[in-house]
Motif scaffolding. Structure first.
Motif, PDB file in Angstrom:
ATOM      1  N   GLN A   1      42.243  10.224 -18.952  1.00 27.47           N
ATOM      2  CA  GLN A   1      43.376  11.144 -19.001  1.00 27.47           C
ATOM      3  C   GLN A   1      44.578  10.475 -19.671  1.00 27.47           C
ATOM      4  O   GLN A   1      45.237  11.050 -20.518  1.00 27.47           O
ATOM      5  CB  GLN A   1      43.770  11.587 -17.586  1.00 27.47           C
ATOM      6  CG  GLN A   1      44.905  12.618 -17.605  1.00 27.47           C
ATOM      7  CD  GLN A   1      45.533  12.838 -16.232  1.00 27.47           C
ATOM      8  OE1 GLN A   1      45.447  11.974 -15.365  1.00 27.47           O
ATOM      9  NE2 GLN A   1      46.149  13.980 -16.046  1.00 27.47           N
TER      10      GLN A   1
ATOM     11  N   LEU B   1      38.058   7.779 -15.170  1.00 26.02           N
ATOM     12  CA  LEU B   1      38.599   9.124 -15.404  1.00 26.02           C
ATOM     13  C   LEU B   1      40.113   9.083 -15.588  1.00 26.02           C
ATOM     14  O   LEU B   1      40.663   9.772 -16.450  1.00 26.02           O
ATOM     15  CB  LEU B   1      38.213  10.052 -14.242  1.00 26.02           C
ATOM     16  CG  LEU B   1      36.723  10.417 -14.172  1.00 26.02           C
ATOM     17  CD1 LEU B   1      36.375  11.002 -12.801  1.00 26.02           C
ATOM     18  CD2 LEU B   1      36.353  11.415 -15.273  1.00 26.02           C
ATOM     19  N   LEU B   2      40.784   8.250 -14.788  1.00 26.64           N
ATOM     20  CA  LEU B   2      42.238   8.125 -14.932  1.00 26.64           C
ATOM     21  C   LEU B   2      42.595   7.539 -16.300  1.00 26.64           C
ATOM     22  O   LEU B   2      43.542   7.992 -16.941  1.00 26.64           O
ATOM     23  CB  LEU B   2      42.807   7.254 -13.807  1.00 26.64           C
ATOM     24  CG  LEU B   2      42.802   7.877 -12.411  1.00 26.64           C
ATOM     25  CD1 LEU B   2      43.062   6.826 -11.342  1.00 26.64           C
ATOM     26  CD2 LEU B   2      43.836   9.006 -12.308  1.00 26.64           C
TER      27      LEU B   2
ATOM     28  N   ALA C   1      46.762  19.248 -13.598  1.00 27.74           N
ATOM     29  CA  ALA C   1      46.829  18.686 -14.947  1.00 27.74           C
ATOM     30  C   ALA C   1      45.640  17.761 -15.202  1.00 27.74           C
ATOM     31  O   ALA C   1      45.061  17.745 -16.297  1.00 27.74           O
ATOM     32  CB  ALA C   1      48.150  17.930 -15.130  1.00 27.74           C
ATOM     33  N   PHE C   2      45.260  17.011 -14.176  1.00 25.66           N
ATOM     34  CA  PHE C   2      44.116  16.104 -14.305  1.00 25.66           C
ATOM     35  C   PHE C   2      42.839  16.883 -14.594  1.00 25.66           C
ATOM     36  O   PHE C   2      42.122  16.608 -15.551  1.00 25.66           O
ATOM     37  CB  PHE C   2      43.964  15.294 -13.016  1.00 25.66           C
ATOM     38  CG  PHE C   2      42.782  14.368 -12.983  1.00 25.66           C
ATOM     39  CD1 PHE C   2      42.817  13.151 -13.639  1.00 25.66           C
ATOM     40  CD2 PHE C   2      41.626  14.727 -12.292  1.00 25.66           C
ATOM     41  CE1 PHE C   2      41.723  12.293 -13.610  1.00 25.66           C
ATOM     42  CE2 PHE C   2      40.534  13.881 -12.261  1.00 25.66           C
ATOM     43  CZ  PHE C   2      40.581  12.663 -12.921  1.00 25.66           C
ATOM     44  N   ARG C   3      42.581  17.892 -13.774  1.00 24.95           N
ATOM     45  CA  ARG C   3      41.336  18.655 -13.924  1.00 24.95           C
ATOM     46  C   ARG C   3      41.294  19.443 -15.226  1.00 24.95           C
ATOM     47  O   ARG C   3      40.224  19.748 -15.739  1.00 24.95           O
ATOM     48  CB  ARG C   3      41.168  19.623 -12.749  1.00 24.95           C
ATOM     49  CG  ARG C   3      40.709  18.932 -11.466  1.00 24.95           C
ATOM     50  CD  ARG C   3      40.652  19.944 -10.345  1.00 24.95           C
ATOM     51  NE  ARG C   3      40.170  19.387  -9.093  1.00 24.95           N
ATOM     52  CZ  ARG C   3      38.884  19.322  -8.744  1.00 24.95           C
ATOM     53  NH1 ARG C   3      37.943  19.766  -9.556  1.00 24.95           N
ATOM     54  NH2 ARG C   3      38.540  18.806  -7.582  1.00 24.95           N
ATOM     55  N   GLN C   4      42.476  19.793 -15.753  1.00 22.41           N
ATOM     56  CA  GLN C   4      42.496  20.583 -16.986  1.00 22.41           C
ATOM     57  C   GLN C   4      42.500  19.707 -18.240  1.00 22.41           C
ATOM     58  O   GLN C   4      42.402  20.224 -19.346  1.00 22.41           O
ATOM     59  CB  GLN C   4      43.740  21.486 -17.002  1.00 22.41           C
ATOM     60  CG  GLN C   4      43.641  22.649 -16.025  1.00 22.41           C
ATOM     61  CD  GLN C   4      44.890  23.504 -16.010  1.00 22.41           C
ATOM     62  OE1 GLN C   4      45.923  23.138 -16.559  1.00 22.41           O
ATOM     63  NE2 GLN C   4      44.799  24.665 -15.365  1.00 22.41           N
ATOM     64  N   HIS C   5      42.650  18.408 -18.088  1.00 22.75           N
ATOM     65  CA  HIS C   5      42.721  17.544 -19.260  1.00 22.75           C
ATOM     66  C   HIS C   5      41.364  17.539 -19.980  1.00 22.75           C
ATOM     67  O   HIS C   5      40.325  17.373 -19.348  1.00 22.75           O
ATOM     68  CB  HIS C   5      43.083  16.119 -18.813  1.00 22.75           C
ATOM     69  CG  HIS C   5      43.461  15.232 -19.952  1.00 22.75           C
ATOM     70  ND1 HIS C   5      42.520  14.607 -20.730  1.00 22.75           N
ATOM     71  CD2 HIS C   5      44.660  14.879 -20.458  1.00 22.75           C
ATOM     72  CE1 HIS C   5      43.141  13.896 -21.658  1.00 22.75           C
ATOM     73  NE2 HIS C   5      44.443  14.047 -21.505  1.00 22.75           N
TER      74      HIS C   5
ATOM     75  N   ASP D   1      51.961  16.995  -6.061  1.00 22.87           N
ATOM     76  CA  ASP D   1      50.546  16.607  -5.942  1.00 22.87           C
ATOM     77  C   ASP D   1      49.635  17.675  -6.529  1.00 22.87           C
ATOM     78  O   ASP D   1      48.700  17.371  -7.264  1.00 22.87           O
ATOM     79  CB  ASP D   1      50.172  16.395  -4.464  1.00 22.87           C
ATOM     80  CG  ASP D   1      50.764  15.110  -3.917  1.00 22.87           C
ATOM     81  OD1 ASP D   1      51.312  14.316  -4.708  1.00 22.87           O
ATOM     82  OD2 ASP D   1      50.673  14.895  -2.702  1.00 22.87           O
TER      83      ASP D   1
ATOM     84  N   GLY E   1      50.350  19.874  -8.768  1.00 23.41           N
ATOM     85  CA  GLY E   1      50.521  19.896 -10.221  1.00 23.41           C
ATOM     86  C   GLY E   1      49.796  18.747 -10.899  1.00 23.41           C
ATOM     87  O   GLY E   1      49.171  18.922 -11.958  1.00 23.41           O
ATOM     88  N   LEU E   2      49.858  17.562 -10.294  1.00 22.83           N
ATOM     89  CA  LEU E   2      49.171  16.399 -10.861  1.00 22.83           C
ATOM     90  C   LEU E   2      47.661  16.638 -10.880  1.00 22.83           C
ATOM     91  O   LEU E   2      46.988  16.345 -11.868  1.00 22.83           O
ATOM     92  CB  LEU E   2      49.485  15.139 -10.044  1.00 22.83           C
ATOM     93  CG  LEU E   2      50.925  14.611 -10.124  1.00 22.83           C
ATOM     94  CD1 LEU E   2      51.118  13.457  -9.141  1.00 22.83           C
ATOM     95  CD2 LEU E   2      51.267  14.165 -11.541  1.00 22.83           C
ATOM     96  N   LYS E   3      47.127  17.177  -9.786  1.00 23.41           N
ATOM     97  CA  LYS E   3      45.681  17.420  -9.720  1.00 23.41           C
ATOM     98  C   LYS E   3      45.252  18.469 -10.741  1.00 23.41           C
ATOM     99  O   LYS E   3      44.218  18.336 -11.379  1.00 23.41           O
ATOM    100  CB  LYS E   3      45.297  17.904  -8.316  1.00 23.41           C
ATOM    101  CG  LYS E   3      45.187  16.762  -7.337  1.00 23.41           C
ATOM    102  CD  LYS E   3      44.776  17.254  -5.964  1.00 23.41           C
ATOM    103  CE  LYS E   3      45.252  16.257  -4.926  1.00 23.41           C
ATOM    104  NZ  LYS E   3      45.007  16.656  -3.567  1.00 23.41           N
TER     105      LYS E   3
ATOM    106  N   LEU F   1      33.985  14.464 -16.353  1.00 27.18           N
ATOM    107  CA  LEU F   1      33.884  14.625 -14.903  1.00 27.18           C
ATOM    108  C   LEU F   1      32.479  14.981 -14.393  1.00 27.18           C
ATOM    109  O   LEU F   1      31.998  14.351 -13.437  1.00 27.18           O
ATOM    110  CB  LEU F   1      34.920  15.653 -14.422  1.00 27.18           C
ATOM    111  CG  LEU F   1      35.053  15.822 -12.907  1.00 27.18           C
ATOM    112  CD1 LEU F   1      35.469  14.524 -12.231  1.00 27.18           C
ATOM    113  CD2 LEU F   1      36.081  16.911 -12.575  1.00 27.18           C
TER     114      LEU F   1
ATOM    115  N   ALA G   1      36.649   6.594 -10.645  1.00 25.01           N
ATOM    116  CA  ALA G   1      38.039   7.056 -10.569  1.00 25.01           C
ATOM    117  C   ALA G   1      38.878   6.383 -11.656  1.00 25.01           C
ATOM    118  O   ALA G   1      39.635   7.042 -12.368  1.00 25.01           O
ATOM    119  CB  ALA G   1      38.615   6.755  -9.183  1.00 25.01           C
TER     120      ALA G   1
END
Lengths: 355, 355
Positions: free
Chosen positions: A334, A330-331, A298-302, A292, A294-296, A309, A327
Motif C-alpha cells: 500500500q 501488504l502494508l 483506504a487499505f482494502r480499496q488500494h 480507524d 477510514g484507514l481500513k 490480499l 501484514a
C-alpha cells in the motif's frame, strides 16, 4: 439551511431537518463536503439537549415505553427527537426497528421528531449518521434526544458511546439479565427498567433484586473495589449509583419515577463535571473510530492490496506464510505505490545474544 | 540459522534460538527483513507442538504450577518451552513476570527453554514477538509451548488468541472468579484449575462448584442455548465441555489429572478439526491485527497528521469541530501528501427528502 433549522418549530423547520439528515446520509463527495460545512456551522447550537440511550431485547416493549415517555415529556414542555440504530439493517439492509407506525401518537405529534435507522452500512457508519442526526435535532431545538437500539451485537456499545445516559429495559424474568451480564451490556447501564412489570409483579420484584445485586457485583459504577478506594463517604453520596426500577409503559406506571431518576442522574452528572467529561471522551473516541474505519477502507480499496490480499489470506490460512510477514508485505504494497516504504531510522546494531 | 535451529538439542541449538528471537525483536528494518525471511523458512517446521496458554492473577501460583508441569512433562519425554507476555512491561518497560529465577529447576533443565516477556512495546507488539518466538521454539523441536500471562488487562485475550488451549488458574476463594466473569476471561477458558487447593479444601470444593455453574451459564462452550440447537446428543459427547479441576502445584497433586484433561482436549479438538480451524482463525486474526496496528502507526507518523492532530484533538474536545469532520480532514491530509484525495465515484443525485 442553518437558518431554516434554527427557525421556530413548524413544517418549514421539519423539512429543513429532513433535508439536513438526507444530506448527511448521502455518499456523494460534494454532499459530504457540504455536510461537513453544515455540521461545523451547527455545532455552536448543539449540545444543549439531554441524550438518552435506550436498549432492550425484542419484545421488551421499547416502542411503547418510548412513546409513553415521549408524550409525558411533551406534556411537560419538552421537544423530543427519537433516533434509531437498527443493527439488523447493517447486516441485511432490512430493518426491524425502522417502522414509524410503531409509535402512532408520538410520530404525528408536532413537538416530536422520529427518524428511523439509516437503512444500510456498517454499524460504525450507521452510528456516525445517527450521531450527526442528533446534532441536527439539537440545533433545531429538540431538548431531549432519545437514541434507541435493539439489544443485539455491538449496537448497545455504540448507543452508550453517544448518549449522556444509557438505560436498559428488561423483561420480568431472570433469563435475559444473565445474557446482558455476559455480553457486558449491564456494565454500560446507568439505569435498568423492568418493563411489563404488571404481567407478573412477583417475578418483576425478584428480577429487580437479582439485577440490583448483579449490578453491585459487576457494574463499573457500583464496584465496591472502586468507590471505596477512590471516594470518601461524602463524595460517594454525590455519585450516581445505578438503579433498577419497575414500570409498565402500557399502563403508564413507573414513567414519572423513571423521569425523576433520569433528572437526578442528569443533575448529579452535570454538577460533578462528569457529563462534560463523558461528552468530551465520546467525541474523541468517535474521531478515532472514524479514522480507524477510514484507514481500513483506504487499505482494502488500494489497488495493490486488492491484488495481493486474496493470495496472502490463502497462504496465511494454509500456514505457508507467517501472519506478521503477510501484514508487513501488504502494508508495504500500500505504501509503495504512494511513496517509498517507511524505513526504520533506528540503526543500532543487533545486540549479541545471551548465551 | 535454520540449520542450527533444526539441530539436535544442545548448546548450539540453544544459542541459535536465542539469536533468532533477538533478531525477531530487533526494530531495525534490515533485521526485520531478515526476520521475515527466517520465519518463512521456519514455517514448514512449525505447528507440531501443543500450544498451552496459562493465566491467573498474581499470587495464584503460576510459576510453581508451570515449573511442576514442565518437569512432569520432561519426565515423560517432552521438550518444553515457556514464553511470557507481561502486560506490565507494555506500560512501564519494567517486568513483573520476566524473572527467570522464578522457575529454578525448570530454567536450568536442558530440555526446557524459558524466555521472559519482550521488555517493552505495545501489547500488540509484545504479543507479535511472542507468537514469532513460539514458531522458533517449534522449529527447534519443542513439542509443548506454554505461553504464560498474568491476569491483567487484555493480555488474556492475546494469549488465548495464540494458543490451542487456554487455562485459567484460580485461587480457592470466591472473589476472583467474579472478576474473571466480569472481564469475560472465564469465557475464554477451556479449563479452570483451582490451585493451592490444599490451603483450604472446603473453600476449593465450593469454588469448584461455583465456577462450574458460572461457566455453564456464561461460557461459550457450555452455553446450553448453543449446544442444544446446533448439536445432537451424539456429537455433543464428542465436544469438549470446559471443566473445573483442583490442584496443588506446590505439593504436586492434580498435575497428572490436569495433563490427562489437556490430552483429552487436544485429541478431541484434533479429531473434530477444531484445532486446525482455531489455528487458521488465529493466524488470520493476527494478520489483520498487525495490519490495523501498522495503519495506525503510519497515520500517526505522517508529517501532515502530526502537524494537524493536536489542534484537531483540542477542537473536538472543546466541541468546536465535529468529530467526524475532524476524522475526514485528517484522513485527507494523510492521503493528500501521497496522492489526490480519494474521490467518491458515486454521483447519484441527492434524493428529495421526505416531507
Amino acid at each position: 439551511m442553518v437558518d431554516a433549522l434554527a427557525e421556530a418549530e413548524g413544517p418549514r423547520q421539519r423539512r429543513a431537518i429532513a433535508k439536513a439528515i438526507t444530506l448527511l446520509e448521502s455518499t456523494r463527495a460534494d454532499h459530504r463536503a457540504q455536510a461537513d460545512e453544515l455540521l461545523t456551522a451547527l455545532l455552536p447550537r448543539t449540545g444543549r439537549s439531554f441524550r438518552l440511550g435506550i436498549s432492550g431485547v425484542p419484545g421488551v416493549g421499547k416502542s411503547t415505553f418510548i412513546e409513553t415517555l415521549g408524550l409525558y415529556l411533551i406534556d411537560r414542555g419538552h421537544r423530543v427527537a427519537v433516533l434509531t440504530i437498527d443493527p439488523s439493517s447493517t447486516v441485511s439492509g432490512g430493518s426491524i426497528l425502522g417502522d414509524k407506525t410503531r409509535m402512532e401518537k408520538l410520530s404525528v405529534h408536532e413537538r416530536a421528531y422520529i427518524r428511523p435507522s439509516p437503512s444500510s452500512g456498517t454499524l460504525g457508519g450507521v452510528a456516525e449518521k445517527t450521531r450527526e442526526a442528533m446534532l441536527v435535532c439539537e440545533a433545531a431545538g429538540y431538548d431531549i434526544v432519545i437514541v434507541e437500539t435493539v439489544g443485539v451485537g455491538q449496537s448497545e456499545t455504540a448507543v452508550s458511546g453517544m448518549t449522556d445516559m444509557f438505560v436498559l429495559l428488561q423483561l420480568p424474568n431472570a433469563g435475559d439479565d444473565l445474557q446482558a451480564i455476559k455480553k457486558g451490556v449491564m456494565e454500560l447501564a446507568d439505569l435498568v427498567v423492568i418493563n411489563k412489570a404488571d404481567i407478573d409483579p412477583d417475578a418483576a420484584t425478584r428480577a429487580q433484586a437479582q439485577i440490583t445485586s448483579a449490578m453491585r457485583l459487576f457494574g463499573h459504577h457500583g464496584n465496591p473495589a472502586h468507590s471505596h478506594v477512590v471516594h470518601g463517604a461524602e463524595t460517594a453520596q454525590r455519585q450516581w449509583q445505578p438503579r433498577v426500577m419497575q414500570s409498565s409503559a402500557l399502563q403508564g406506571t413507573g414513567i414519572d419515577a423513571f423521569w425523576q431518576a433520569v433528572t437526578q442522574f442528569r443533575n448529579m452528572q452535570a454538577a460533578s463535571g462528569k457529563l462534560a467529561a463523558r461528552r468530551e471522551k465520546q467525541a474523541l473516541a468517535w474521531m478515532w473510530e472514524r479514522i480507524d474505519a477510514g484507514l481500513k477502507q483506504a487499505f482494502r480499496q488500494h489497488p495493490s492490496v486488492r491484488e495481493l490480499l486474496p493470495r496472502a489470506v490463502a497462504q496465511v490460512a494454509a500456514g505457508t506464510l507467517p501472519a506478521s510477514t503477510a501484514a508487513r508485505n501488504l502494508l508495504s504494497a500500500q505504501a509503495g505505490q504512494a511513496r517509498p516504504p517507511h524505513e526504520n531510522t533506528d540503526t543500532t546494531p543487533l545486540p549479541e545474544q545471551a548465551p
